[in-house]
Scaffold this active site. Structure first.
Site, PDB file in Angstrom:
ATOM      1  N   HIS A  13     -39.392 -38.278  23.599  1.00  0.00           N
ATOM      2  CA  HIS A  13     -40.653 -38.678  24.224  1.00  0.00           C
ATOM      3  C   HIS A  13     -41.761 -38.469  23.196  1.00  0.00           C
ATOM      4  O   HIS A  13     -41.494 -38.111  22.038  1.00  0.00           O
ATOM      5  CB  HIS A  13     -40.894 -37.863  25.498  1.00  0.00           C
ATOM      6  CG  HIS A  13     -40.748 -36.386  25.322  1.00  0.00           C
ATOM      7  ND1 HIS A  13     -41.601 -35.652  24.521  1.00  0.00           N
ATOM      8  CD2 HIS A  13     -39.823 -35.501  25.793  1.00  0.00           C
ATOM      9  CE1 HIS A  13     -41.231 -34.380  24.543  1.00  0.00           C
ATOM     10  NE2 HIS A  13     -40.145 -34.263  25.293  1.00  0.00           N
ATOM     11  N   HIS A  16     -41.750 -35.346  20.974  1.00  0.00           N
ATOM     12  CA  HIS A  16     -40.849 -35.432  19.813  1.00  0.00           C
ATOM     13  C   HIS A  16     -41.439 -36.354  18.738  1.00  0.00           C
ATOM     14  O   HIS A  16     -41.369 -36.051  17.542  1.00  0.00           O
ATOM     15  CB  HIS A  16     -39.492 -36.002  20.225  1.00  0.00           C
ATOM     16  CG  HIS A  16     -38.747 -35.200  21.237  1.00  0.00           C
ATOM     17  ND1 HIS A  16     -38.476 -35.654  22.497  1.00  0.00           N
ATOM     18  CD2 HIS A  16     -38.182 -33.958  21.168  1.00  0.00           C
ATOM     19  CE1 HIS A  16     -37.777 -34.751  23.165  1.00  0.00           C
ATOM     20  NE2 HIS A  16     -37.597 -33.706  22.389  1.00  0.00           N
ATOM     21  N   GLN A  40     -26.806 -23.030  24.313  1.00  0.00           N
ATOM     22  CA  GLN A  40     -28.118 -22.518  24.748  1.00  0.00           C
ATOM     23  C   GLN A  40     -28.360 -22.741  26.232  1.00  0.00           C
ATOM     24  O   GLN A  40     -29.447 -22.443  26.727  1.00  0.00           O
ATOM     25  CB  GLN A  40     -29.244 -23.103  23.895  1.00  0.00           C
ATOM     26  CG  GLN A  40     -29.526 -24.571  24.129  1.00  0.00           C
ATOM     27  CD  GLN A  40     -30.528 -25.101  23.113  1.00  0.00           C
ATOM     28  OE1 GLN A  40     -30.249 -25.207  21.923  1.00  0.00           O
ATOM     29  NE2 GLN A  40     -31.718 -25.432  23.569  1.00  0.00           N
ATOM     30  N   LYS A 128     -44.940 -26.346  22.595  1.00  0.00           N
ATOM     31  CA  LYS A 128     -44.459 -26.399  23.982  1.00  0.00           C
ATOM     32  C   LYS A 128     -43.465 -25.260  24.229  1.00  0.00           C
ATOM     33  O   LYS A 128     -43.485 -24.606  25.259  1.00  0.00           O
ATOM     34  CB  LYS A 128     -43.804 -27.766  24.217  1.00  0.00           C
ATOM     35  CG  LYS A 128     -42.826 -27.856  25.365  1.00  0.00           C
ATOM     36  CD  LYS A 128     -43.551 -28.084  26.653  1.00  0.00           C
ATOM     37  CE  LYS A 128     -42.649 -27.972  27.859  1.00  0.00           C
ATOM     38  NZ  LYS A 128     -41.288 -28.395  27.683  1.00  0.00           N
ATOM     39  N   GLN A 132     -39.689 -20.064  21.416  1.00  0.00           N
ATOM     40  CA  GLN A 132     -38.650 -20.559  20.508  1.00  0.00           C
ATOM     41  C   GLN A 132     -39.192 -20.664  19.084  1.00  0.00           C
ATOM     42  O   GLN A 132     -38.535 -20.234  18.124  1.00  0.00           O
ATOM     43  CB  GLN A 132     -38.181 -21.937  20.996  1.00  0.00           C
ATOM     44  CG  GLN A 132     -37.328 -22.691  19.997  1.00  0.00           C
ATOM     45  CD  GLN A 132     -36.828 -24.005  20.583  1.00  0.00           C
ATOM     46  OE1 GLN A 132     -35.877 -24.012  21.347  1.00  0.00           O
ATOM     47  NE2 GLN A 132     -37.466 -25.102  20.232  1.00  0.00           N
ATOM     48  N   SER A 164     -41.774 -33.395  28.580  1.00  0.00           N
ATOM     49  CA  SER A 164     -40.487 -32.715  28.510  1.00  0.00           C
ATOM     50  C   SER A 164     -39.410 -33.693  28.938  1.00  0.00           C
ATOM     51  O   SER A 164     -39.630 -34.506  29.841  1.00  0.00           O
ATOM     52  CB  SER A 164     -40.484 -31.503  29.453  1.00  0.00           C
ATOM     53  OG  SER A 164     -39.160 -31.058  29.674  1.00  0.00           O
TER      54      SER A 164
HETATM   55  P1  AMP Z   1     -36.093 -30.448  22.893  1.00  0.00           P
HETATM   56  O1  AMP Z   1     -35.520 -31.809  22.627  1.00  0.00           O
HETATM   57  O2  AMP Z   1     -36.683 -30.293  24.250  1.00  0.00           O
HETATM   58  O3  AMP Z   1     -35.174 -29.336  22.484  1.00  0.00           O
HETATM   59  O4  AMP Z   1     -37.349 -30.330  21.924  1.00  0.00           O
HETATM   60  C1  AMP Z   1     -37.226 -30.555  20.543  1.00  0.00           C
HETATM   61  C2  AMP Z   1     -38.506 -30.149  19.853  1.00  0.00           C
HETATM   62  O5  AMP Z   1     -39.585 -30.900  20.397  1.00  0.00           O
HETATM   63  C3  AMP Z   1     -38.838 -28.662  20.095  1.00  0.00           C
HETATM   64  O6  AMP Z   1     -39.364 -28.121  18.885  1.00  0.00           O
HETATM   65  C4  AMP Z   1     -39.881 -28.735  21.172  1.00  0.00           C
HETATM   66  O7  AMP Z   1     -40.785 -27.648  21.152  1.00  0.00           O
HETATM   67  C5  AMP Z   1     -40.597 -30.014  20.810  1.00  0.00           C
HETATM   68  N1  AMP Z   1     -41.289 -30.541  21.986  1.00  0.00           N
HETATM   69  C6  AMP Z   1     -40.759 -30.764  23.213  1.00  0.00           C
HETATM   70  N2  AMP Z   1     -41.710 -31.184  24.067  1.00  0.00           N
HETATM   71  C7  AMP Z   1     -42.873 -31.221  23.374  1.00  0.00           C
HETATM   72  C8  AMP Z   1     -44.221 -31.548  23.700  1.00  0.00           C
HETATM   73  N3  AMP Z   1     -44.567 -31.935  24.917  1.00  0.00           N
HETATM   74  N4  AMP Z   1     -45.144 -31.447  22.724  1.00  0.00           N
HETATM   75  C9  AMP Z   1     -44.806 -31.039  21.474  1.00  0.00           C
HETATM   76  N5  AMP Z   1     -43.557 -30.716  21.108  1.00  0.00           N
HETATM   77  C10 AMP Z   1     -42.599 -30.801  22.040  1.00  0.00           C
END
Ligand code: AMP
Length: 261
Positions: A13, A16, A40, A128, A132, A164
């Site tokens: 999204h 990312h 995880q 976000k 982590q 998200s």
């Molecule tokens: P995920 O695919 O949810 O594991 O996220 C992958 C990366 O994208 C992680 O570093 C998250 O913190 C980042 N991320 C997810 N959602 C957002 C958001 N709304 N804004 C900025 N970074 C994000």
């Protein structure tokens, strides 16, 4: 040649995409990993149902100018007799750590593996997932991993909901409630400006979040931005992380706000 890695679990999204755009500005080649990391997820969590729109993700990466997608299979990342884990033991004691046992161990292990496989110069994470990002920074420092960690701001929907992949789980009614998590976080600034102490702010935040229709509060906390330890009497100028986790139905959403006391 500088190589950047953007680790993701896919279902890409705009959050990312902001990491990918930041990576392109800072590096010559951008690698995106797409891996729904089984280690995880807790046994009662959403690993099986996690969205995996791989073809759409590939198109989004191509449009964004990503140079390489690394999308391994679970049995390649975790061969038989896999028995070595990376565990951060202090920051992971707080916030999501106790509520998701083993989560950050799974994250640290897979991220270090991705670092070793891709060998990037830079790696991009989102605020976000503030805890982590902090844990990854700590792991990189503690284990002398020669990679620069860059943390990018939270990208939100127009109504404030933090983007998200899990937002896709929400029904229309739940989706209408979800922005009120951010609205509640925003009120913290006004409460702080009005001179409320940490305990009063936390209780008010807990009350707002627990009262959302169909919601169940997991936690609301005011913690030191570096140690993640609860703050009760912050000193002036201290950097506070206001972090929340809320179940809307069965979907667990997290969000946070940084606040200078
Ligand atoms: P995920 O695919 O949810 O594991 O996220 C992958 C990366 O994208 C992680 O570093 C998250 O913190 C980042 N991320 C997810 N959602 C957002 C958001 N709304 N804004 C900025 N970074 C994000």
């Amino acid at each position: 040649m500088r190589i950047a890695l953007v680790p993701t679990m896919g279902a890409l999204h705009a959050g990312h995409m902001s990491l990918i755009a930041a990576a392109r500005r800072r590096a010559d080649k951008v690698v995106v990993s797409i891996f729904v990391n089984p280690t995880q997820f807790g046994p009662a969590e959403d690993f099986a149902q996690y969205p995996r729109p791989f073809a759409a993700d590939c198109r989004a990466c191509a449009t964004a100018g990503v140079d390489l997608i690394f999308a391994p299979q679970a049995n390649q990342m975790y061969p038989p007799n896999f028995s070595t884990w990376v565990e951060e033991t202090a920051l992971a004691q707080h916030l999501c750590g106790p509520r998701r046992p083993g989560h950050f161990r799974g994250v640290c292990t897979v991220v270090l593996k991705l670092f070793n496989i891709i060998q990037p110069h830079l790696a991009f994470f989102g605020q976000k997932d503030a805890q982590q990002a902090l844990i990854i920074r700590r792991m990189v420092r503690d284990l002398n991993v020669p990679i620069k960690i860059i943390v990018c701001p939270i990208v939100r929907e127009r109504d404030g909901l933090a983007m998200s992949s899990r937002n896709a789980y929400l029904s229309a009614e739940q989706r209408a409630v979800a922005p009120r998590i951010y609205a509640a976080l925003q009120r913290v600034k006004a409460w702080h400006a009005a001179g409320w102490d940490c305990l009063r702010i936390r209780r008010a935040l807990e009350h707002e979040l627990a009262s959302l229709p169909g919601a169940r509060l997991d936690y609301a906390a005011l913690v030191d931005e570096q140690t993640l330890e609860d703050v009760t009497q912050p000193h002036r100028g201290q950097h506070i992380l206001v972090a929340v986790a809320v179940f809307i139905g069965t979907t667990r959403l997290i969000d946070n706000l940084r606040l200078r006391w």
